[in-house]
Design an enzyme around this catalytic site. Structure first.
Site, PDB file in Angstrom:
ATOM      1  N   HIS A   1      -1.006  -7.591  -7.042  1.00 14.45           N
ATOM      2  CA  HIS A   1       0.575  -7.335  -7.609  1.00 14.45           C
ATOM      3  C   HIS A   1       1.076  -8.724  -8.322  1.00 14.45           C
ATOM      4  O   HIS A   1       0.396  -9.622  -8.260  1.00 14.45           O
ATOM      5  CB  HIS A   1       1.426  -7.100  -6.426  1.00 14.45           C
ATOM      6  CG  HIS A   1       1.655  -8.085  -5.514  1.00 14.45           C
ATOM      7  ND1 HIS A   1       0.673  -8.852  -4.835  1.00 14.45           N
ATOM      8  CD2 HIS A   1       2.848  -8.958  -5.564  1.00 14.45           C
ATOM      9  CE1 HIS A   1       1.368  -9.843  -4.167  1.00 14.45           C
ATOM     10  NE2 HIS A   1       2.559  -9.965  -4.577  1.00 14.45           N
TER      11      HIS A   1
ATOM     12  N   CYS B   1       0.981  -1.265  -0.110  1.00 12.44           N
ATOM     13  CA  CYS B   1      -0.002  -0.120  -0.125  1.00 12.44           C
ATOM     14  C   CYS B   1       0.752   1.182  -0.006  1.00 12.44           C
ATOM     15  O   CYS B   1       2.044   1.099   0.351  1.00 12.44           O
ATOM     16  CB  CYS B   1      -0.825  -0.023   1.439  1.00 12.44           C
ATOM     17  SG  CYS B   1      -2.120  -1.287   1.136  1.00 12.44           S
TER      18      CYS B   1
END
Length: 372
Positions: free
Chosen positions: A200, A74
């Site tokens: 990701h 994040c």
């Protein structure tokens, strides 16, 4: 799509790159305020003389985070310092803190020692237990700053940006002297072994050509010598005329292959041959985004209420060999075989390499076609 890229540095000297659709973000100027100590070592490449394959031995990877409370992918926020120093981002790529491969960029010694496909490294060990330093590069690709998103939730425009970033990284890593092949991939789901839920993927700049790629290209070479045609093109043409096409448009075809190993396995081929992502024209990138999202949505809808765990990876040509034979393509595989059930790779698959498909390619293709 116009790609805007900014570079920055992390606290231990690793590089981070920000990819955006607009100029002026200035994300690269944000400093990483953490105290990380020295960079982790990537370890060794050990050559298996029996299998004719390299194995990366990287004990440092055992320290990587396992579903931590504070997500390291994040954006940094106040005292919550992460791998992304900027307070927001679209797509970010950085050197993996726990790499399987890694080393300083440099030109390979074309006249130096070569063993098992790794060029320019001094061989150590014994004839039956040889090793070389684990050069190459490992990177993490963050598709979105939204922690609870998944690739399937991205907009087509964001997928195009991710593709542009992967193409840029493929070109950049291919120019290094210690990278023989670039592999871009994503793992999703705890069933696959994912240790971070943030959306990701990763990029491996292998210092050797992978065993799977060598087998594929050897088969393509034999086919070309026998027929004068490209094996991948012939496979695509046969699948396009068959019952296992899941989705298609003017530039791409997604199909379950005839001899699929996995319960759910989909290959996405561009309808023309390209060596790698860096060579993919813009119209193919734009056409890929909605088709891939459609396939992922079908995967998630196959068993209502259960996200499909998957592994998704790009087959790209090696950097310096057989680029005239290779055909860029994406492969998605899942161990999901039924609602609440997964396919474990047991002794036949894991020890002997003999895959058993519990569902059947035609049945899997029909499930995906009927899912939406």
């Amino acid at each position: 799509m116009t790609l805007h890229m900014e570079s920055g540095s992390l606290a231990d000297g690793r590089q981070i790159l920000y990819f955006d659709t607009a100029t002026g973000a200035r994300r690269g100027s944000f400093a990483d305020k953490r105290d990380l100590g020295d960079r982790a070592s990537a370890g060794q490449l050990r050559y298996d003389v029996l299998r004719d394959e390299w194995v990366a031995v990287s004990a440092g990877r055992n320290a990587r985070p396992q579903l931590p409370v504070a997500c390291p992918l994040c954006p940094s926020d106040g005292d919550e310092l992460t791998e992304i120093p900027a307070p927001n981002y679209e797509v970010a790529v950085f050197e993996n803190r726990f790499p399987s491969f890694g080393g300083a960029a440099g030109e390979a010694n074309e006249h130096g020692p070569s063993f098992g496909g790794v060029q320019g490294e001094a061989l150590e060990g014994t004839p039956l237990a040889p090793n070389v330093p684990a050069t190459g590069r490992c990177e993490v690709v963050c598709f979105s700053s939204e922690h609870d998103a998944s690739f399937v939730d991205l907009s087509p425009e964001r997928v195009e940006l991710v593709m542009a970033a992967l193409a840029q990284r493929t070109a950049d890593l291919s120019a290094r002297g210690d990278v023989a092949q670039v592999f871009c991939f994503e793992n999703r789901g705890v069933e696959i072994g994912v240790t971070l839920h943030h959306p990701h993927g990763q990029i491996y700049g292998y210092p050797f050509v992978t065993p799977q790629t060598r087998r594929h290209l050897d088969a393509a070479r034999r086919h070309q010598e026998a027929t004068g045609r490209n094996l991948f093109g012939d496979i695509l043409a046969e699948e396009q005329a068959g019952p296992r096409v899941v989705a298609a448009n003017d530039h791409w075809t997604a199909f379950v292959p005839y001899a699929a190993r996995w319960p759910f396995e989909v290959h996405l081929y561009p309808n023309e041959r390209f060596a790698d992502l860096a060579a993919l024209p813009e119209e193919y990138v734009k056409a890929f985004a909605p088709l891939y999202l459609d396939v992922l949505k079908r995967c998630d809808a196959a068993f209502p209420g259960e996200q499909m765990p998957y592994m998704s990876g790009w087959h790209q040509a090696p950097v310096k060999e057989d680029r005239d034979l290779a055909w860029l393509r994406l492969e998605i595989v899942s161990i999901r075989r039924a609602a609440g059930k997964v396919k474990f790779l047991a002794s036949s698959e894991s020890v002997m390499g003999g895959f058993v498909n519990d569902l059947g390619p035609e049945a899997a293709a029909q499930i995906l076609k009927d899912a939406l």
